[in-house]
Design a protein around this motif. Sequence first.
Motif, PDB file in Angstrom:
ATOM      1  N   THR A  98     -46.161  24.206  91.240  1.00  0.00           N
ATOM      2  CA  THR A  98     -45.220  23.322  90.553  1.00  0.00           C
ATOM      3  C   THR A  98     -44.310  24.110  89.609  1.00  0.00           C
ATOM      4  N   ASP A 129     -47.701  18.243  81.695  1.00  0.00           N
ATOM      5  CA  ASP A 129     -49.049  18.775  81.865  1.00  0.00           C
ATOM      6  C   ASP A 129     -49.956  18.331  80.712  1.00  0.00           C
ATOM      7  N   SER A 151     -55.397  14.008  86.695  1.00  0.00           N
ATOM      8  CA  SER A 151     -56.505  13.771  87.614  1.00  0.00           C
ATOM      9  C   SER A 151     -57.625  14.785  87.417  1.00  0.00           C
ATOM     10  N   LEU A 206     -49.449  14.518  86.954  1.00  0.00           N
ATOM     11  CA  LEU A 206     -50.499  13.760  87.640  1.00  0.00           C
ATOM     12  C   LEU A 206     -51.657  14.662  88.067  1.00  0.00           C
ATOM     13  N   LEU A 207     -51.349  15.886  88.495  1.00  0.00           N
ATOM     14  CA  LEU A 207     -52.403  16.846  88.798  1.00  0.00           C
ATOM     15  C   LEU A 207     -53.271  17.103  87.577  1.00  0.00           C
ATOM     16  N   THR A 210     -52.205  18.691  96.798  1.00  0.00           N
ATOM     17  CA  THR A 210     -52.472  17.350  96.272  1.00  0.00           C
ATOM     18  C   THR A 210     -53.255  16.504  97.269  1.00  0.00           C
ATOM     19  N   TYR A 223     -51.178  23.500  91.626  1.00  0.00           N
ATOM     20  CA  TYR A 223     -50.824  23.554  90.199  1.00  0.00           C
ATOM     21  C   TYR A 223     -49.831  24.679  89.879  1.00  0.00           C
ATOM     22  N   SER A 232     -43.430  15.348  87.698  1.00  0.00           N
ATOM     23  CA  SER A 232     -44.443  14.295  87.796  1.00  0.00           C
ATOM     24  C   SER A 232     -45.682  14.778  88.528  1.00  0.00           C
ATOM     25  N   THR A 233     -45.485  15.582  89.566  1.00  0.00           N
ATOM     26  CA  THR A 233     -46.633  16.131  90.289  1.00  0.00           C
ATOM     27  C   THR A 233     -47.522  16.921  89.348  1.00  0.00           C
ATOM     28  N   ARG A 234     -46.912  17.732  88.497  1.00  0.00           N
ATOM     29  CA  ARG A 234     -47.690  18.539  87.551  1.00  0.00           C
ATOM     30  C   ARG A 234     -48.483  17.646  86.585  1.00  0.00           C
ATOM     31  N   SER A 242     -50.351  11.832  92.721  1.00  0.00           N
ATOM     32  CA  SER A 242     -49.789  13.191  92.746  1.00  0.00           C
ATOM     33  C   SER A 242     -49.352  13.574  94.151  1.00  0.00           C
TER      34      SER A 242
END
Length: 452
Positions: free
Chosen positions: A380, A404, A282, A278-279, A339, A377, A274-276, A444
Amino acid sequence: MTDAPAPDVPAVTTAPGKREGVLSPTYLATTLGTVAVIVLVAFETMAVITVMPDVSDDLDGRRLYALGFAAPLASGVIGMVLAGMWSDRVGPGRPLLAALGVFASGLLVAGVAPTMELFVAGRFLQGMGGGASMVVLYVLVGILYPGRLQASLFAAYAAAWVLPSFFGPLLAAWVADAFGWRWVFIGTVALVAAVTAVLARRALAVPRSEGAPMHTSLRPLWWALLAAAAVMGVRLLDVEVASLACAAVVLFALSKLLPAGALRLGRGLPSVISTRGLLAGSFFTAQAYVVLMFEEQWGMDATTAGFVLAAVGVVWWLGSSLQAKNSEKAHALVMTAGTALLAVAFVAMTAVIALDANVWLAAAVFVVAAGAMGLAYPRTTVAMLALSTDADRGSNSAAINAADSMGAALSIAVAGLIMGVAESADVEPFFPLYAFAAALAVLSLLAARRTA
């Protein structure tokens, strides 16, 4: 039982006491070959932006102009899922060669296309091959390189985007002027063939990882097809309600493609994925509109904006190099720092826009955001590999790439809706657009804090 690796294929770990690097003799050919794949994909991405107006005019295809960009983005997810499933079953060798073959076929079809419809079909193949190749490269890295070298290699992959960002558009413009736009595509085919020849022997010698694949169903492929179709609908439909319905379909399909709990920020691997996403959502949303904002709000010319984007590529690479120096430290800490910096940068950007401050302040803030992306980025991917096993490395690589691609595509499409609604209401559009990018950056950060 799998065959033993060929003598010239590096093992996952190095000999005790020996600290080899990614450019040591053991890894040199593989490192250069995989970096070359990234350079080719990056060059084609930057070059197409330059020549698409010529393509559209020559093929009388203005109606399908947007689809020339949407098609490879959508088909890339299909290629990612196919490559991940295939790599888990047979190893990375054959999937990598097949992916490069499909990518080259797409270049050739686009280069000789007599109609815009056929050109879009070629772009569809390019996206499928390019997306598949990225997933297989991740699998190859997970098998061949020890964990301490993976962050350095992914920093090199980030650096591989820098030169195409500088020279890709200029080179594409020169080729198009001197020989015609078709040679931007056809000429790249020979380069793909050369890279394939370099990687073929080593890639084919890498065996399938030990352990049975965890994922044997074809259902992920059907969900990828649905997600690809829906995200193209978000980008192309003019009716807001229909576009939002397609966005909901994309999220539903993603819930089936990503690890369980990814959309609700479950701890560990789901939040890494999810972090990837959302990065990507954004930053790439902000990047898609930054030149337009510089020009319309502050009157910056396109050449100057191009230099700002060049600085973005360099600072991203510097951030990637910095995170690589902490390759054996806590992944969650590095992702959280990156982030957090991205969220601060985009909140500051919304303030700069609201106050109509100096354009160079806006440019500086955006360059800082690129450095934040360089930190978070690539990490991740390293975290994803660290949390994967032999049985699911390919599927997880496909998932992070799907997050992504779809994260960026869906966010850019929603940003387009925001722009349209703001303009129809006679409201300055860039403030709500960058507020949306800032909100994704904050999400993120929340996801990164749950990756430990």
